[in-house]
Design an enzyme around this catalytic site. Structure first.
Site, short mmCIF file in Angstrom:
data_model
loop_
_atom_site.label_atom_id
_atom_site.label_comp_id
_atom_site.label_asym_id
_atom_site.label_seq_id
_atom_site.Cartn_x
_atom_site.Cartn_y
_atom_site.Cartn_z
N ARG B 73 44.13 45.14 44.55
CA ARG B 73 43.36 45.71 43.45
C ARG B 73 44.02 47.02 43.08
O ARG B 73 44.42 47.79 43.95
CB ARG B 73 41.91 45.93 43.87
CG ARG B 73 41.16 44.62 44.07
CD ARG B 73 39.66 44.87 44.21
NE ARG B 73 38.95 43.60 44.16
CZ ARG B 73 38.77 42.78 45.21
NH1 ARG B 73 39.26 43.12 46.37
NH2 ARG B 73 38.10 41.64 45.07
N GLU B 104 38.88 39.85 36.02
CA GLU B 104 38.54 40.77 34.94
C GLU B 104 39.42 42.02 34.94
O GLU B 104 39.93 42.42 33.89
CB GLU B 104 37.07 41.16 35.09
CG GLU B 104 36.48 41.85 33.90
CD GLU B 104 35.76 43.11 34.31
OE1 GLU B 104 35.60 43.34 35.54
OE2 GLU B 104 35.36 43.88 33.42
N THR B 106 42.46 42.53 36.32
CA THR B 106 43.85 42.21 36.04
C THR B 106 44.04 41.86 34.57
O THR B 106 45.02 42.27 33.93
CB THR B 106 44.30 41.02 36.93
OG1 THR B 106 44.08 41.37 38.30
CG2 THR B 106 45.77 40.68 36.70
N ILE B 127 36.77 33.26 41.60
CA ILE B 127 35.86 32.33 42.27
C ILE B 127 34.45 32.50 41.72
O ILE B 127 33.66 31.59 41.78
CB ILE B 127 35.86 32.52 43.81
CG1 ILE B 127 35.37 33.91 44.22
CG2 ILE B 127 37.23 32.25 44.41
CD1 ILE B 127 34.99 33.95 45.70
N ASP B 128 34.15 33.66 41.16
CA ASP B 128 32.80 33.95 40.67
C ASP B 128 32.47 33.26 39.35
O ASP B 128 31.31 33.23 38.93
CB ASP B 128 32.63 35.47 40.46
CG ASP B 128 32.56 36.22 41.76
OD1 ASP B 128 32.43 35.58 42.82
OD2 ASP B 128 32.64 37.46 41.73
N GLY B 171 29.27 36.75 44.54
CA GLY B 171 28.77 36.88 43.18
C GLY B 171 28.11 38.24 42.99
O GLY B 171 26.91 38.36 43.12
N ARG B 172 28.91 39.24 42.69
CA ARG B 172 28.38 40.60 42.61
C ARG B 172 27.64 40.81 41.29
O ARG B 172 26.56 41.40 41.25
CB ARG B 172 29.53 41.60 42.72
CG ARG B 172 29.17 42.94 43.31
CD ARG B 172 30.41 43.76 43.60
NE ARG B 172 31.18 43.22 44.72
CZ ARG B 172 31.01 43.60 46.00
NH1 ARG B 172 30.11 44.53 46.29
NH2 ARG B 172 31.74 43.07 46.94
N GLU B 223 25.25 37.84 46.39
CA GLU B 223 25.37 39.17 46.99
C GLU B 223 24.92 40.28 46.03
O GLU B 223 24.53 41.36 46.44
CB GLU B 223 26.81 39.45 47.47
CG GLU B 223 27.82 39.48 46.36
CD GLU B 223 29.26 39.73 46.82
OE1 GLU B 223 29.47 40.45 47.79
OE2 GLU B 223 30.17 39.18 46.17
N HIS B 273 34.08 35.75 53.57
CA HIS B 273 35.41 35.45 53.04
C HIS B 273 35.82 33.99 53.11
O HIS B 273 36.77 33.61 52.44
CB HIS B 273 36.44 36.32 53.77
CG HIS B 273 36.44 37.72 53.27
ND1 HIS B 273 35.57 38.67 53.75
CD2 HIS B 273 37.16 38.32 52.30
CE1 HIS B 273 35.77 39.81 53.12
NE2 HIS B 273 36.73 39.63 52.23
#
EC number: 2.7.1.11
Lengths: 343, 343, 343, 343
Positions: B73, B104, B106, B127-128, B171-172, B223, B273
Site C-alpha cells: 500500500r 480503489e 491503486t 476481494i471486497d 469488508g470494511r 468487519e 487472512h
C-alpha cells in the site's frame, strides 16, 4: 395462493436451493401453500406430489445437490397428449401458478403451457450454460469448478509422464463447460461443439509443444465436439459389442487417433456424472436463491409466461418464448479469447 | 512495445492470473517486452523491476495465489510527491504503457497518472467487490467461497452445541462478502456496513429462533458493520493492553454484548487472512484471465485512461475516473433480497 | 555424501514431498549433495540427472503433485541387462547411496540392486496401498479422498434420477481404494479383486434395495474386480474397433449386464487419472515428509537394503526383500467389515 | 439387546458416522434397539433420549459433521452425584449396554461407570489426538486438513506482503494439530504446549530467514503453547475490558511481542471453530465407521470396560482405565522430526 413446483431434465447443483428459496418466500413470507410435483412433468401427468413447508428440513436443502422432488426427462409428444391430465392435476390441487425449474426441454414445455393459458414462471437450469436470454444459470459454475479441479490434478500426472491427456467434459451442443474449465485450468487446447476440429491441426499443436521442450499437453474436449469434414471419422452413436453407445465418446476416439498419428502415449479421462452432482458452489447457491426468490415474487406480481434471468448483477424477467427460441452457444469472439491461450 | 505491470494494495487471488494473461497476450502474441515493477507503486518510485517472459514459469502462475511482483500500500501523498521519479522510471525503462492492477487506492493513483498524461490501462482487483463500474472483480468469488466453506462447517458445531455463532468476514466499507457468503451458507442474519444494526433487534431475532425450537443461530458480520446510534458502544480503533487494535473487532464486541443480554453462550470466529490467499476459484481464474487479455488489447488499441470491466458476459472499458469516483456499496434492494432469508 | 534419488512407476501425490524431505535433511542438515535421476531407472541407465539443493524452489515441492524428476516404468529385463550401466552411472556420479521411491516394480529392482551390493534405501509409493510390510503409504489417502469426493457427488444424482451408478476406481490387484472410498462414501456395494463377484447376487442386492423403497444404488468397482467363474464373461484385455483396451473396463461391462438383467438404467463413471494427480492430502504430506526424513537418516546410519515403513505411529525400517515378496491384499476380515455396510 | 449411545464433550467430525455404524451393526444386523441420549451425560441424568433405527435418515449421517444427539460438557462432580439417576435412567429404559463416544472427560466418566458395574464400551473422540492407547482417533485428520488448507492459503499472502504470519490452531494440552498441520503446510516454525518457546529464539529464527532473502515466515501456534520461563509474560486467562478471556490468545500476544521486538509487520489468524465442524475427511469416516462397528461387536461379545482403539491397521480393545490414565502428548522424537523442517 397455491403454487406448484417441479424440476425437470438432468439434475443440477442448485435445484434444491431454488426450491428452498421459493418455499421460504412464498410459504414463509406470503403464507402460500407449495405443492412439489415429483419427477418432472410426470408428477403432473400422474398427480404425484408432496407438500413443502418452510421448516428446518426445507432450510437444509440449500447445500444439497440433486433435487428433493426427483426429476425425469419427458417426451414432448407425451406432454402434448397429456395436456388434459396436466390441467386436471392443476385443478384438482387448486394450483394458482406453476414454477417449473429446468433446462431447454422443461422450459419449452413451460412456454407451450403458458401459451395454453397455464400461469407459469420458469426458472432456467443447466450445467451446460446453454439457455438463452440469461447471462448464466446455476449449476454451470459448479460443473466448471469440478472440471477445473480435475484438470488441475491431471496436469501433474501429465507432466510427470510427459503425456498427452484428453479430458472429456459435458456439453452436447454448447462448449461453455469445456471453454471455461479450459481457461481456468490452463489447458493447451479446448475443443467445443461450435468449432469443428481438425485432427491434423491438433496433432501439429501437440508436436510443436513437445518440440519446444514442454513437458505435457492437456486438451479439454466437450462431449459434443465434432471433427471437421474430412478430418477423421467419428463413430457417431455407434454401438459396441454390448450395444452400449457410451463407449464411443469423442475423446476416446480422438485419443486413439492422436496416438496412431504421433506415436505418443495418450490418456483419456471422461469426467462424467461427477460434474452434475453434489454441493453447489457459493456462486450457484446465491444465484439459485435469488432465482427462487424472484420467481416467487413474479408469481405474486402475476407476471406469467416469463422466466427469471440474470443480467449483470440484476435478476430480471424475460419471456419464456424468447428464452427457448435457440440455445446459447459459445460465440466466435469468446472462443477467440480462449484460443488466445492455446498451445 | 514495452509494457509495465504492477500490483498494488492487499493481495488477492487472481493477481498472478492477470499478470500471466497480460504476458501471454502482449509478449506471446505481440512480442512486447513486459516489465514487472515490484511492490506496487514503490517499484516505480524506486525503479525495482523484473522482466517477465511468456515461458513455462509464467504459465504456472494461473493457479497461484498472491502476486509474483509483491504488493504494498502506498501513501497517496508520497505518490504525488513522487510523480517526477515515476516519470523518470518509466522513461528509463522505455515504458510505453502501464497496467496497474489494484483496488480503489491503486486505481485512483492510476486515474491521476492518466490525467498527468501517463498511458495507463487499469485492472480492478478487490476481494471486497467494492469497485464501481464493473459487475464484479476477481478475488471476490474466492473470498466468498472460502467464507461459505467456513460457515458451512460452523453450522454443524453450532447445531450440536445449540449455540449462537458470529463469523467476522472481510469488508470494511462494503458488505458484499458478508452478504453473499451469508446467502450462500444459509446464515440467519448478516450485518453489513451499509445498514447499521440494532443490538436489541439482533437479540430479539436470536431469542425468537430458539423459542421456535431451532437449534442454533449463525450471524455473519462484516468487519465494517456498525451499530446504529444508541444501540451499543463499539470500541472503535481502541487499543488493548498490548496497543493492538485487532482485538477490538466488531464481532467479538457484539458477541460479548449478546452473551450479556440474552445469557446464551456465543462463539466468535474471525476468518481473517485466509479469505484472501491461495488458489483462485475457477470463476476468478476465468475473469482474471479475460481482464488481463483485454487490458493488453486495450494497450495495443491505445485506449488509455480506461479500466477493464465486466458487464454481463462482456469485458468492456470504462473511464478510470468514473470507476474511482465512489465505492460500490450493497444497494438497498440487494440487502432486501438477503434479508428475506434472515431469521 | 552424494545421494542419488529417483522416482519410478506411476506418479503419486507425495513423491515431491519425499524428495523435498530427503533434500532438506541430507543437503540441508548434513550437507550431502543430492543427485536426482530422471524418469525412474532410465535416468540411471542413461545418466540423465539434476542436482537438487535445499533452496526455496525445493521447499515449494511439498504441496505439488507428480514428481519433479519425472517417472517411467522400466522393464525388469532391461534393468537386469543394464546393471553394468547403472553401476557405471553411480560410479561416474560418485553416488554413495541411492534412494529409489516407487511401488512394487521399483522396489523389487531396488531389492535386487541391494543384493548386488548397491547401497539402497527404498521408499514405498503406491496409491493402491498394496505394498507389504507397511501400514500404508503416501498417495493412498489422496486417492481415497478424491474417489470419496466423487462418490459423494454421484449420490445426489443417483437419488434424483433413482439410478444405479457404478464407479470404477483404481486398484488392479488390491481393492484398498475401492474398499476405503466405498466405506467413506456409504456405497451400497464394493467389488474388489480379492473377492470375485457374482452378477446374480449383485442384481439381487440392487432389486432388494429398490423394492425396500430406497432411491438409488451406488456400487464402487475396483478396476481389477473379477466375476466369479460362471457368473458372466468379462472381455479381458479385449480390443475395441480402435485397438484400445481401455474401453473394456469391468465397470462398463458390468453396467451393461446389470441393465440387461434388471431393466433399470445404469450409469457408469470411470474416475481414471484424477485419482493420482494434484495436491496430496495433509495426511500424505506428513507421511511422505517423514518417509523422506527417515530414508535420509537411514542412509547416514548405513542401514542399506531396507525400506522405510509405517507401523502404528512410528517409521521403521524393514528389509526390502520382505516388502516385495508379495502384494498386500485386502484380507478377509477387512472385507467383512466393509461388507457389513453393503445393501 | 437395548443399547444406549451418547456423545460427550466438544463436537467432532465423525461423531455421526460412529452413531450410524453402531446403529447399522446393532440394529441392522442384530436387531438391537438403539436409544440415543441427548446432550452427553445430561441425557442420562434427565432421561432425554431418542430411538434411532437403521433407516435412510440414519444412513445419511455418515458425512454430516456434528452430532445428531447433541453434546455437552458435564461437570464430573455433577456426574458422581448423579450416579443414582443414571442407573435409574438405564433401568427405566432397559439399557443392557452403553456406548459413550467422547474425549478424555467422557471416557473418564465411562471408566468410572464401568467400575461401578455399568456395562460400557467407550469410543475415543478428539480432534486434538490426545487420547492415549490408540494410534489416533477420528476428527483429528479433519482438523489437520482444515488447518493445512488454511495455512496453504496464508503462504501466498505472506509471500506477497513479505510478512510474518502466526496461525493459532486448537490443542490446549497436546500439540498434534499444530505439529501435523505445520509439517503438512511447510510452516517455518511450530509451537506446541509440550515444548515451551523462547521469544528471543523465535525472533532470531525470523530474522535469520529474512536475512537469507526468504520472503515470509509462517508460524503455527497451538492454543496451549507456553513461553519458557523468563521469555515473556503471557497474560493467562486475563480478561479484556469486556470480561472476555478469548482475546488473550497466545498467538495474538506473541504477534504483538514479535512486532515490538523486530519491527516487522506481523499478522495473526485464529482458526477457531472451523477446525471442528463440517464433513469429516474420508480417513475419519472410515475410522469412525470401523470404531462404531467394533464397539457394537464388543457389546455383543460382552467385552465391557473397554475402549475401541486403532493399532496399526487393526481395531482392538483396550481397558478404559488405561486409556484415561494420561493424555497422549507429542513425544520428544516426534517433535524432533517436525523441528527438522523449521527455519
Amino acid at each position: 395462493m397455491r403454487i406448484g413446483v417441479l424440476t425437470g431434465g438432468g439434475d443440477c447443483p442448485g435445484l434444491n436451493a431454488v426450491i428452498r428459496a421459493v418455499v421460504r418466500t412464498a410459504n414463509g413470507r406470503y403464507g402460500d401453500a407449495i405443492v412439489g410435483f415429483n419427477d418432472g412433468w410426470r408428477g403432473l401427468l400422474e398427480d404425484r406430489k408432496v407438500q413443502i413447508n418452510n421448516d428446518d428440513r426445507t432450510d437444509r436443502l440449500l447445500t444439497k445437490g440433486g433435487t428433493m422432488l426427483g426429476t425425469a426427462r419427458t417426451n414432448p409428444d407425451v406432454l402434448r397428449d397429456g395436456l388434459g391430465r396436466i390441467r386436471q392435476t392443476l385443478d384438482d390441487n387448486g394450483i394458482d401458478a406453476l414454477i417449473p425449474i429446468g433446462g431447454e426441454g422443461t422450459l419449452t414445455a413451460a412456454s407451450w403451457l403458458a401459451d395454453e393459458g397455464v400461469p407459469v414462471v420458469g426458472v432456467p437450469k443447466t450445467i451446460d450454460n446453454d439457455i438463452d436470454c440469461t447471462d448464466t444459470t446455476f449449476g454451470h459454475d459448479t460443473a466448471v469448478t469440478i472440471a477445473t479441479d480435475a484438470i488441475d490434478r491431471l496436469h501433474t500426472t501429465a507432466e510427470s509422464h510427459q503425456r498427452v491427456m484428453l479430458v472429456e467434459v459435458m456439453g452436447r451442443h454448447a462448449g461453455w463447460i469445456a471453454m471455461n474449465s479450459g481457461i481456468a485450468s490452463g489447458a493447451h487446447l479446448t475443443l467445443v461443439p461450435e468449432v469443428p476440429f481438425d485432427v491434423s491441426e491438433v496433432c501439429t499443436m501437440i508436436k510443436r509443444r513437445f518440440q519446444r521442450g514442454d513437458s505435457h499437453f492437456i486438451c479439454v474436449v466437450a462431449e459434443g465436439a465434432k471433427p471437421a469434414a474430412g478430418s477423421f471419422h467419428l463413430q457417431e452413436g455407434g454401438m459396441d459389442e454390448y450395444g452400449h453407445e457410451r463407449f464411443t465418446g469423442v475423446a476416446h476416439q480422438l485419443g486413439v487417433e492422436i496416438e496412431r498419428r504421433i506415436g505418443k502415449e495418450v490418456r483419456t479421462t471422461v469426467l462424467g456424472h461427477v460434474q452434475r452432482g453434489g454441493k453447489p458452489t457459493a456462486f450457484d447457491r446465491v444465484l439459485a436463491t435469488r432465482f427462487g426468490l424472484h420467481a416467487a415474487e413474479a408469481v405474486h406480481a402475476g407476471q406469467f409466461g416469463q422466466m427469471v434471468a440474470l443480467h449483470g448483477t440484476e435478476i430480471d424477467l424475460v419471456p419464456l418464448a424468447d428464452a427457448v427460441r435457440q440455445l446459447k452457444l459459445v460465440p466466435q469472439d469468446r472462443h477467440g479469447e480462449a484460443a488466445a491461450f492455446f498451445g
